[in-house]
Design a protein around this motif. Structure first.
Motif, PDB file in Angstrom:
ATOM      1  N   SER A 151       0.834  -1.202   0.000  1.00 47.49           N
ATOM      2  CA  SER A 151       0.000   0.000   0.000  1.00 47.49           C
ATOM      3  C   SER A 151       0.870   1.254   0.000  1.00 47.49           C
ATOM      4  N   PRO A 179      -0.817   3.049  -3.841  1.00 45.58           N
ATOM      5  CA  PRO A 179      -1.558   4.224  -4.338  1.00 45.58           C
ATOM      6  C   PRO A 179      -0.631   5.101  -5.175  1.00 45.58           C
ATOM      7  N   THR A 185      -6.264   8.695  -5.219  1.00 43.76           N
ATOM      8  CA  THR A 185      -6.601   7.783  -4.131  1.00 43.76           C
ATOM      9  C   THR A 185      -7.314   8.522  -3.003  1.00 43.76           C
ATOM     10  N   ILE A 278      -8.323   2.490  -4.378  1.00 43.15           N
ATOM     11  CA  ILE A 278      -7.473   3.063  -5.424  1.00 43.15           C
ATOM     12  C   ILE A 278      -8.169   2.915  -6.771  1.00 43.15           C
ATOM     13  N   HIS A 304      -8.090  -4.521  -1.809  1.00 41.10           N
ATOM     14  CA  HIS A 304      -6.903  -3.810  -1.326  1.00 41.10           C
ATOM     15  C   HIS A 304      -6.166  -4.693  -0.332  1.00 41.10           C
TER      16      HIS A 304
END
Length: 331
Positions: A151, A179, A185, A278, A304
């Protein structure tokens, strides 16, 4: 449910959703609902100097009964995460089981690093990553380093690679659910359909920033407590703290998408197009064939940091990451 997910040009088995975790939201929420596996036993605490008086805490796990004949994998956690985050523990467990030494790095102000470093991390603070890696002893780095970011940690790793690797022996890198367009995002996180996610993430960000030991001015504390969205948190706290004009300036300066074309070492990017945090367009808008050092696996599903797949409890992205490293790196 769709059963024929295919990643164009991929040499890896396609991701197939495991019941009952169908769709991006359930794939994402599974980590919150069910938690993760138990941590590895043992482990060594390392403190890596990043600036005068500041050290980042890291945890080193080595494969049992295996000589250190492989590069060191350094894991960078996501927003409001640490070495104990479920997805970090899962990745460490799988990679160690596959014979890789793994160092879980806690970014500045996160987890155990809060007690040993002043300040806070952000999505593009690569200077800390560079200095921490320089502080590693030769016995850990003589066979090279691999970076794996989850992430926000994935954005950090990709930016680092696009900056040339800072003269360090980084052989390759992997990002998962990164992201790469921070502004897009943030906008997606504030969408009405993501009200629950934003409350959850913003509460975690505030807890992280206000935790005991955090060095903050009175104005910064007010900004953190008063933030009503991820954007406000970044606009009123992160941006001014690090000298950016505002949140949009911070996002533009640190989004990994700006650095992809400069990457000169092998990189694997794993992302699900149904990631609820995202926008898919962040990835589909990139002309990946023009980036020869990057292999991008864009799965239709996975959420995610989800990728809970059929055929076992180890997430698909962890299995693919370990397999890719075996193929790309020689020992």
């Amino acid at each position: 449910m769709q059963d024929d997910d295919e990643e164009a040009g991929s040499n890896f088995p396609p991701f197939r959703q495991r019941a009952p975790w169908f769709g991006g939201d359930l794939q994402t929420l599974r980590n919150i609902i069910c938690g993760g596996p138990p941590d590895l036993s043992g482990g060594e605490r390392r403190l890596l100097q990043v600036s005068a008086g500041d050290r980042l805490a890291a945890r080193l796990d080595r494969p049992a009964g295996v000589a250190a004949a492989r590069p060191l994998v350094v894991l960078a956690h996501g927003l409001a995460g640490s070495e104990t985050s479920n997805y970090v523990v899962q990745s460490a467990r799988h990679l160690v089981a596959e014979g890789w030494p793994v160092l879980r790095l806690n970014l500045r102000g996160a987890g155990p690093s809060r007690a040993t470093s002043a300040g806070h991390y952000h999505a593009g603070r690569t200077a800390d990553l560079s200095q921490a890696l320089r502080g590693l002893p030769d016995d850990l780095t003589r066979r090279g380093i691999v970076l794996l970011g989850h992430s926000l940690g994935g954005n950090l790793v990709l930016k680092f690679m696009g900056e040339g690797g800072h003269g360090l022996p980084v052989l390759a890198a992997i990002s998962v659910s990164a992201p790469i367009d921070l502004a897009a995002t943030a906008a997606r996180m504030m969408a009405p359909r993501n009200v629950f996610y934003q409350r959850y993430v913003l509460a975690a960000m505030k807890r992280d920033a206000l935790a005991p030991g955090a060095v903050l001015s009175a104005d910064e504390r007010i900004a953190i407590v008063s933030a009503r969205s991820v954007f406000e948190f970044d606009d009123c706290f992160i941006a001014p703290r690090f000298g950016f004009k505002d949140a949009l300036d911070y996002y533009e300066s640190n989004s990994a998408r700006r650095f992809l074309a400069a990457i000169e070492r092998p990189v694997l990017i794993l992302h699900a197009l149904d990631d609820p945090w995202i926008p898919a367009g962040c990835y589909t808008a990139v002309d990946w064939p023009r980036l020869p050092m990057i292999e991008a696996l864009l799965s239709p599903h996975g959420g995610h940091l989800g990728f809970h797949s059929r055929g076992g409890r180890v997430p698909w992205h962890d299995r693919v990451a370990a397999s890719w490293l075996e193929r790309r790196l020689t020992f």
